[in-house]
Each structure stands twice: as C-alpha cells, then as structure tokens.
Design a protein around this motif. Structure first.
Motif, PDB file in Angstrom:
ATOM      1  N   THR A 186      -5.932  -0.728  -3.112  1.00 38.71           N
ATOM      2  CA  THR A 186      -4.787   0.173  -3.261  1.00 38.71           C
ATOM      3  C   THR A 186      -5.096   1.266  -4.276  1.00 38.71           C
ATOM      4  O   THR A 186      -4.797   2.449  -4.064  1.00 38.71           O
ATOM      5  CB  THR A 186      -3.537  -0.615  -3.708  1.00 38.71           C
ATOM      6  OG1 THR A 186      -3.212  -1.586  -2.710  1.00 38.71           O
ATOM      7  CG2 THR A 186      -2.345   0.306  -3.906  1.00 38.71           C
ATOM      8  N   GLN A 225       2.182   1.956  -3.366  1.00 37.75           N
ATOM      9  CA  GLN A 225       1.174   1.942  -4.430  1.00 37.75           C
ATOM     10  C   GLN A 225       1.397   0.790  -5.415  1.00 37.75           C
ATOM     11  O   GLN A 225       1.291   0.947  -6.629  1.00 37.75           O
ATOM     12  CB  GLN A 225       1.160   3.280  -5.173  1.00 37.75           C
ATOM     13  CG  GLN A 225       0.773   4.460  -4.280  1.00 37.75           C
ATOM     14  CD  GLN A 225       0.744   5.782  -4.998  1.00 37.75           C
ATOM     15  OE1 GLN A 225       1.569   6.030  -5.892  1.00 37.75           O
ATOM     16  NE2 GLN A 225      -0.186   6.653  -4.631  1.00 37.75           N
ATOM     17  N   SER A 258      -7.001  -6.678  -2.719  1.00 35.15           N
ATOM     18  CA  SER A 258      -6.025  -5.763  -2.106  1.00 35.15           C
ATOM     19  C   SER A 258      -5.498  -4.773  -3.142  1.00 35.15           C
ATOM     20  O   SER A 258      -5.281  -3.592  -2.836  1.00 35.15           O
ATOM     21  CB  SER A 258      -4.866  -6.549  -1.487  1.00 35.15           C
ATOM     22  OG  SER A 258      -4.131  -7.242  -2.481  1.00 35.15           O
ATOM     23  N   ALA A 287      -0.212  -2.285  -6.666  1.00 33.71           N
ATOM     24  CA  ALA A 287      -1.520  -2.938  -6.736  1.00 33.71           C
ATOM     25  C   ALA A 287      -1.370  -4.286  -7.433  1.00 33.71           C
ATOM     26  O   ALA A 287      -1.740  -4.448  -8.600  1.00 33.71           O
ATOM     27  CB  ALA A 287      -2.518  -2.051  -7.469  1.00 33.71           C
ATOM     28  N   PRO A 327      -8.519   1.118   2.874  1.00 33.73           N
ATOM     29  CA  PRO A 327      -8.412  -0.189   2.202  1.00 33.73           C
ATOM     30  C   PRO A 327      -9.146  -1.315   2.912  1.00 33.73           C
ATOM     31  O   PRO A 327      -9.724  -2.191   2.255  1.00 33.73           O
ATOM     32  CB  PRO A 327      -6.905  -0.445   2.180  1.00 33.73           C
ATOM     33  CG  PRO A 327      -6.290   0.905   2.249  1.00 33.73           C
ATOM     34  CD  PRO A 327      -7.202   1.711   3.126  1.00 33.73           C
ATOM     35  N   LEU A 367       0.808  -1.220   0.000  1.00 35.28           N
ATOM     36  CA  LEU A 367       0.000   0.000   0.000  1.00 35.28           C
ATOM     37  C   LEU A 367       0.845   1.277   0.000  1.00 35.28           C
ATOM     38  O   LEU A 367       0.596   2.169  -0.820  1.00 35.28           O
ATOM     39  CB  LEU A 367      -0.961  -0.002   1.190  1.00 35.28           C
ATOM     40  CG  LEU A 367      -1.869   1.226   1.296  1.00 35.28           C
ATOM     41  CD1 LEU A 367      -2.813   1.304   0.102  1.00 35.28           C
ATOM     42  CD2 LEU A 367      -2.662   1.185   2.608  1.00 35.28           C
TER      43      LEU A 367
END
Length: 280
Positions: free
Chosen positions: A45, A34, A41, A36, A55, A31
């Motif tokens: 993000t 950044q 999840s 993803a 989140p 996270l």
C-alpha cells in the motif's frame, strides 16, 4: 487414510478461500483508503502510494523470497499449503485490483478492512498454513535475536504504521493502527470462536452442598481441584464447573443461595470438548 485426505482437502479450501477473502478486503477497503495495516499488504500500500507500483506484483516480490528464506532458515515446516497461500494471495489481488472501492471513508475502510482481512487470515490459519510475508520475517528475527514472536511482529508492523504516517499523513498512520487492531481481534474470533461457555471456579466452605446443588439443579459435572490457602497454608479445595452462558445466571444464583460468602471466579471458555458439550 480417507479421513486424512478429506482433512487435507478441507485445509486447502480454507487456505484458498482465506487468501481470496484477504485479497478482496485489501482491494475494496484498505488500498483505496491508503490504510497500511501491517504486513506485506501494508508495504505494498505504501509503495503504491509512493511510486504507483502494482500491489500484487509487490506482494509477490516480497512473499516469495521471504518464503524461501523461511524454508532455508527455519526448516521445511511451512510445507506446500503455506506455499499455496503465499502465491494465491497476490494472484487474487491482481485479479481483483479493478474492483471498485466499497467505501471512500478511511475509518470505515480501516474497520471493515480489518474485519475482512482478519477473517481471511483466520481461515488460512484454520487450514494450518500462512500467507507468508512478515509473519515469516518475524519468525526469522525471533530465531536470531532472541526477541519474542509477539515483539517481532509488533516491531515490524509498528515500522509499517510509522511509514504510513510519514508517506501519507499522521491520520492515515492512526487508521493503519486501527485496522491492525481489528484484524488481530478478528483472527482471535475466527480461531477461538465466540465464547459460548463459562468456566467457573468456586472456593467455598460448603463445597459438598454446592457440588450436590450443581448436580441436582444445573445438571453439570463438577471437578474438585486441590489447592491451599496462600496465607494459612491450609487445604482449600476449589470446585471447577463449565456451563453454557444460558446456564450461568442460574448457577450464580444457586451458589449464592447455598453459600453467600463463596468466592467465585468466572472466565470465558472458548472451546469445550467432552460429554455435555462438543465431541472431541
């Protein structure tokens, strides 16, 4: 009965510990950088980057409806353990969302985040459960479109990685792919373990001599498989033997000394059960 209860307890421990590991890896590696790297999840993000949405709440918003849809459309095979995984993961994400990032380097975040998340998912799988999310969506797509499960997962995670590249930048999208790759490889290691054994197939005109040499020098059993030459159609038995990696060099040298022209095929054996190896 006691054995079944103990196994169930171990499964629940795997699920809860695995969910905790995933959540921590997400909050300290993925996270903040950044990354993803697929799944719910990854979606959380992206939405956090776009709108600042929490989140953990986003994961609840996706996971619970997907779990319900999975039960309705795919049957009740997921069970209580998968439900626990589905609700535990976002809960621990919420509990640990104030933890400081362990790195601000996106590449390190993708690599170590992929390892930690893969470790957690592998533990959940060992508990015969899942954390819900896009895995369930992929199974639903597979059932109603005829696509393979692997294609469905690749399709969903590909969309998430492309979305990361659009929302953040191309570089972040590439980091997402790195994280996804590392995660899948780590899951394989947790599920299968590191290969400690080799499975060796031997095609030789001196099969009796090779077999006796293996018995005498390596002290391993040999299985004779019935096979036929593809060109001649003649019977060409294949010897199969499994050895520890520490024994492989000795076996290879032994085969070469008995029949230098032997055709040998070697592959990894991730789990071997039976006499001389692990008990079944």
């Amino acid at each position: 009965m006691k054995h079944d209860v103990r196994e169930n307890i171990v499964d629940y421990v795997y699920v809860i510990v695995g969910a905790a590991v995933i959540a921590i890896g997400f909050n300290v590696f993925l996270l903040p950088n950044q990354v993803a790297s697929g799944g719910v999840s990854g979606i959380s993000t992206i939405l956090h980057g776009l709108f600042g949405w929490n989140p953990g709440i986003v994961q609840y918003a996706f996971n619970i409806p997907l779990f319900i849809a999975g039960v309705l459309l795919l049957g009740k095979k997921f069970g209580i353990k998968s439900f626990i995984g589905t609700i535990t993961l976002p809960f621990i994400v919420l509990l640990t969302n104030s933890w400081e990032p362990w790195t601000d380097n996106p590449l390190l975040g993708a690599l170590f985040g992929g390892i930690v998340v893969g470790l957690g998912i592998g533990l959940v799988f060992k508990g015969n459960a899942s954390t819900g999310g896009t895995d369930l969506l992929a199974q639903i797509i597979t059932k109603y479109t005829g696509l393979t499960l692997g294609t469905s997962v690749l399709f969903i995670d590909g969309i998430i990685a492309i979305s990361a590249a659009v929302v953040f930048d191309l570089e972040k999208g590439l980091y997402a792919l790195i994280g996804l790759y590392v995660t899948t490889k780590t899951i394989d290691i947790i599920q299968l373990g590191f290969s400690q054994s080799k499975m060796v197939y031997i095609i030789t005109v001196k099969q009796d001599e090779v077999r006796e040499a293996i018995y005498a020098e390596v002290n391993r059993g040999v299985t004779k498989l019935q096979a036929f030459g593809g060109y001649t159609g003649e019977a060409r038995p294949v010897l199969m033997v499994v050895v520890y990696q520490t024994e492989f060099t000795k076996l290879k040298q032994l085969i070469k000394s008995v029949d230098p022209s032997a055709f040998v095929i070697v592959s990894d054996a991730y789990e071997v059960l039976g006499e001389g190896f692990k008990r079944a």
